[in-house]
Write a protein that holds these residues in place. Structure first.
Motif, mmCIF file in Angstrom:
data_model
loop_
_atom_site.group_PDB
_atom_site.id
_atom_site.type_symbol
_atom_site.label_atom_id
_atom_site.label_comp_id
_atom_site.label_asym_id
_atom_site.label_seq_id
_atom_site.Cartn_x
_atom_site.Cartn_y
_atom_site.Cartn_z
ATOM 1 N N VAL A 128 0.825 -1.246 0.037
ATOM 2 C CA VAL A 128 0.068 -0.115 0.081
ATOM 3 C C VAL A 128 0.762 1.280 0.122
ATOM 4 C CG1 VAL A 128 -1.783 1.223 1.237
ATOM 5 C CG2 VAL A 128 -2.039 -1.199 1.046
ATOM 6 N N ASN A 129 2.042 1.203 0.716
ATOM 7 C CA ASN A 129 2.771 2.525 0.785
ATOM 8 C C ASN A 129 3.735 2.704 -0.544
ATOM 9 O OD1 ASN A 129 4.728 0.397 1.263
ATOM 10 N ND2 ASN A 129 5.359 1.222 3.170
ATOM 11 N N GLU A 130 3.543 1.870 -1.544
ATOM 12 C CA GLU A 130 4.355 1.988 -2.550
ATOM 13 C C GLU A 130 3.217 2.477 -3.760
ATOM 14 O OE1 GLU A 130 6.236 -1.317 -4.137
ATOM 15 O OE2 GLU A 130 7.292 -1.931 -1.882
ATOM 16 N N VAL A 178 1.774 -8.416 -13.293
ATOM 17 C CA VAL A 178 1.159 -9.472 -12.562
ATOM 18 C C VAL A 178 1.638 -10.701 -13.900
ATOM 19 C CG1 VAL A 178 -0.422 -11.103 -11.531
ATOM 20 C CG2 VAL A 178 0.086 -8.538 -11.066
ATOM 21 N N GLY A 179 2.425 -11.617 -13.637
ATOM 22 C CA GLY A 179 2.684 -12.461 -14.674
ATOM 23 C C GLY A 179 2.897 -11.830 -16.165
ATOM 24 N N ARG A 180 1.998 -11.957 -17.033
ATOM 25 C CA ARG A 180 2.130 -11.394 -18.449
ATOM 26 C C ARG A 180 1.106 -10.451 -18.424
ATOM 27 N NH1 ARG A 180 1.793 -15.953 -22.475
ATOM 28 N NH2 ARG A 180 0.273 -16.814 -20.912
ATOM 29 N N LYS A 181 0.509 -10.171 -17.400
ATOM 30 C CA LYS A 181 -0.755 -8.964 -17.492
ATOM 31 C C LYS A 181 -0.187 -7.767 -16.626
ATOM 32 C CE LYS A 181 -4.430 -11.946 -18.040
ATOM 33 N NZ LYS A 181 -4.881 -11.746 -19.437
ATOM 34 N N THR A 182 -0.410 -6.500 -17.514
ATOM 35 C CA THR A 182 -0.431 -5.257 -16.662
ATOM 36 C C THR A 182 -1.813 -4.845 -15.934
ATOM 37 O OG1 THR A 182 1.218 -4.611 -18.313
ATOM 38 C CG2 THR A 182 0.415 -2.921 -16.990
ATOM 39 N N ILE A 183 -1.509 -4.554 -14.725
ATOM 40 C CA ILE A 183 -2.773 -4.266 -14.051
ATOM 41 C C ILE A 183 -2.565 -2.991 -13.655
ATOM 42 C CG2 ILE A 183 -3.865 -4.654 -11.882
ATOM 43 C CD1 ILE A 183 -3.678 -7.012 -13.865
ATOM 44 N N ALA A 184 -3.801 -2.063 -13.612
ATOM 45 C CA ALA A 184 -3.899 -0.607 -13.110
ATOM 46 C C ALA A 184 -4.364 -0.771 -11.540
ATOM 47 C CB ALA A 184 -4.430 0.122 -14.129
ATOM 48 N N VAL A 185 -3.476 -0.052 -10.590
ATOM 49 C CA VAL A 185 -4.111 -0.077 -9.244
ATOM 50 C C VAL A 185 -4.288 1.263 -9.031
ATOM 51 C CG1 VAL A 185 -3.655 -0.833 -6.937
ATOM 52 C CG2 VAL A 185 -2.884 -2.166 -8.528
ATOM 53 N N TYR A 186 -5.706 1.678 -8.606
ATOM 54 C CA TYR A 186 -6.007 3.096 -8.593
ATOM 55 C C TYR A 186 -6.276 3.426 -6.911
ATOM 56 C CZ TYR A 186 -7.392 1.744 -13.194
ATOM 57 O OH TYR A 186 -7.578 1.487 -14.697
ATOM 58 N N ASP A 187 -5.473 4.233 -6.617
ATOM 59 C CA ASP A 187 -5.760 4.846 -5.141
ATOM 60 C C ASP A 187 -6.658 5.859 -5.120
ATOM 61 O OD1 ASP A 187 -5.343 5.327 -2.249
ATOM 62 O OD2 ASP A 187 -3.716 6.702 -2.693
ATOM 63 N N THR A 188 -8.085 5.695 -4.760
ATOM 64 C CA THR A 188 -9.029 6.804 -4.880
ATOM 65 C C THR A 188 -9.408 7.064 -3.345
ATOM 66 O OG1 THR A 188 -10.842 5.167 -4.555
ATOM 67 C CG2 THR A 188 -10.017 5.238 -6.749
ATOM 68 N N LEU A 225 -10.670 -6.120 -11.136
ATOM 69 C CA LEU A 225 -10.516 -7.052 -10.443
ATOM 70 C C LEU A 225 -10.893 -6.999 -9.092
ATOM 71 C CD1 LEU A 225 -6.957 -7.071 -11.771
ATOM 72 C CD2 LEU A 225 -8.778 -8.743 -12.790
ATOM 73 N N GLU A 226 -11.194 -8.101 -8.398
ATOM 74 C CA GLU A 226 -11.287 -8.052 -7.032
ATOM 75 C C GLU A 226 -10.059 -7.610 -6.125
ATOM 76 O OE1 GLU A 226 -13.674 -10.860 -3.707
ATOM 77 O OE2 GLU A 226 -13.186 -11.757 -5.732
ATOM 78 N N VAL A 227 -10.252 -6.575 -5.299
ATOM 79 C CA VAL A 227 -9.061 -6.297 -4.377
ATOM 80 C C VAL A 227 -9.325 -6.281 -2.938
ATOM 81 C CG1 VAL A 227 -7.865 -3.956 -4.210
ATOM 82 C CG2 VAL A 227 -8.532 -4.559 -6.322
ATOM 83 N N ARG A 228 -8.524 -6.462 -2.343
ATOM 84 C CA ARG A 228 -8.322 -6.397 -0.772
ATOM 85 C C ARG A 228 -7.062 -5.858 -0.433
ATOM 86 N NH1 ARG A 228 -8.762 -12.452 1.694
ATOM 87 N NH2 ARG A 228 -6.523 -12.819 1.418
ATOM 88 N N VAL A 229 -6.873 -5.280 1.032
ATOM 89 C CA VAL A 229 -5.726 -4.980 1.772
ATOM 90 C C VAL A 229 -5.522 -6.137 2.735
ATOM 91 C CG1 VAL A 229 -4.458 -3.103 2.593
ATOM 92 C CG2 VAL A 229 -6.030 -2.606 0.819
ATOM 93 N N ARG A 230 -4.468 -6.711 2.821
ATOM 94 C CA ARG A 230 -4.250 -7.381 3.843
ATOM 95 C C ARG A 230 -2.720 -7.160 4.254
ATOM 96 N NH1 ARG A 230 -9.048 -8.048 4.352
ATOM 97 N NH2 ARG A 230 -10.100 -10.191 4.220
ATOM 98 N N GLY A 251 -0.868 -4.501 4.977
ATOM 99 C CA GLY A 251 -0.117 -3.621 4.222
ATOM 100 C C GLY A 251 -0.016 -3.811 2.754
ATOM 101 N N MET A 252 -0.606 -5.031 2.463
ATOM 102 C CA MET A 252 -0.366 -5.330 0.840
ATOM 103 C C MET A 252 -1.618 -5.358 0.009
ATOM 104 S SD MET A 252 2.814 -6.047 0.269
ATOM 105 C CE MET A 252 2.839 -6.792 -1.186
ATOM 106 N N VAL A 253 -1.702 -4.761 -1.198
ATOM 107 C CA VAL A 253 -2.758 -4.871 -1.870
ATOM 108 C C VAL A 253 -2.678 -6.242 -2.513
ATOM 109 C CG1 VAL A 253 -3.935 -3.900 -3.974
ATOM 110 C CG2 VAL A 253 -2.696 -2.239 -2.563
ATOM 111 N N GLN A 254 -3.909 -6.736 -2.707
ATOM 112 C CA GLN A 254 -3.996 -8.046 -3.051
ATOM 113 C C GLN A 254 -5.147 -8.372 -4.077
ATOM 114 O OE1 GLN A 254 -4.882 -10.469 0.372
ATOM 115 N NE2 GLN A 254 -2.713 -11.194 0.550
ATOM 116 N N ILE A 255 -4.983 -9.046 -5.268
ATOM 117 C CA ILE A 255 -6.027 -9.444 -5.967
ATOM 118 C C ILE A 255 -6.380 -10.702 -6.189
ATOM 119 C CG2 ILE A 255 -5.729 -7.185 -7.635
ATOM 120 C CD1 ILE A 255 -4.222 -9.201 -9.578
ATOM 121 N N ARG A 256 -7.552 -10.948 -6.742
ATOM 122 C CA ARG A 256 -7.753 -12.543 -7.011
ATOM 123 C C ARG A 256 -7.302 -12.681 -8.467
ATOM 124 N NH1 ARG A 256 -10.878 -15.584 -3.367
ATOM 125 N NH2 ARG A 256 -12.607 -14.539 -2.172
ATOM 126 N N VAL A 257 -6.675 -13.890 -8.605
ATOM 127 C CA VAL A 257 -5.853 -14.357 -9.664
ATOM 128 C C VAL A 257 -6.547 -15.582 -10.298
ATOM 129 C CG1 VAL A 257 -3.785 -13.230 -9.274
ATOM 130 C CG2 VAL A 257 -4.091 -15.674 -8.498
#
Length: 104
Positions: free
Chosen positions: A12-14, A25-35, A91-96, A98-104
């Protein structure tokens, strides 16, 4: 309920504060939005012409494509400005821990 596992993608702090952060993430580029309302994520390619949304303009909860200025609501992926007509894959997102996590 899905049985897909959660995967750490970035601390999260990054994240770019109130902005979009590119994550590979693997071969995919993910956009993570801090709103102001939380953290969201989508595939990073615009559904109109394939431009990288991580290079677009981001404000509150709307990402604007840098190529043709189509825009999407990052909370649900719905297009909010032409020429975009197809929704983003969000993508489904959660924070655990201090880490942003997505379902893969």
């Amino acid at each position: 309920m899905t049985d897909k596992p959660w995967r750490d993608v970035i601390a999260v702090n990054e994240l770019e504060t109130n902005w979009v952060t590119r994550v590979e993430v693997g071969r995919k580029t993910i956009a993570v939005y801090d709103t102001p309302n939380g953290i969201y994520a989508s595939l990073a390619l615009c559904t109109h012409a394939g431009a990288d949304l991580c290079d677009g303009y981001f404000d509150d909860h709307v990402i604007e494509c840098p190529l043709h200025q189509g825009a999407f609501d990052v909370r649900d992926g719905k297009p909010v400005a032409a020429p975009a007509t197809r929704p983003l894959q969000v993508l489904e997102v959660r924070v655990r821990d201090g880490m942003v996590q997505i379902r893969v």
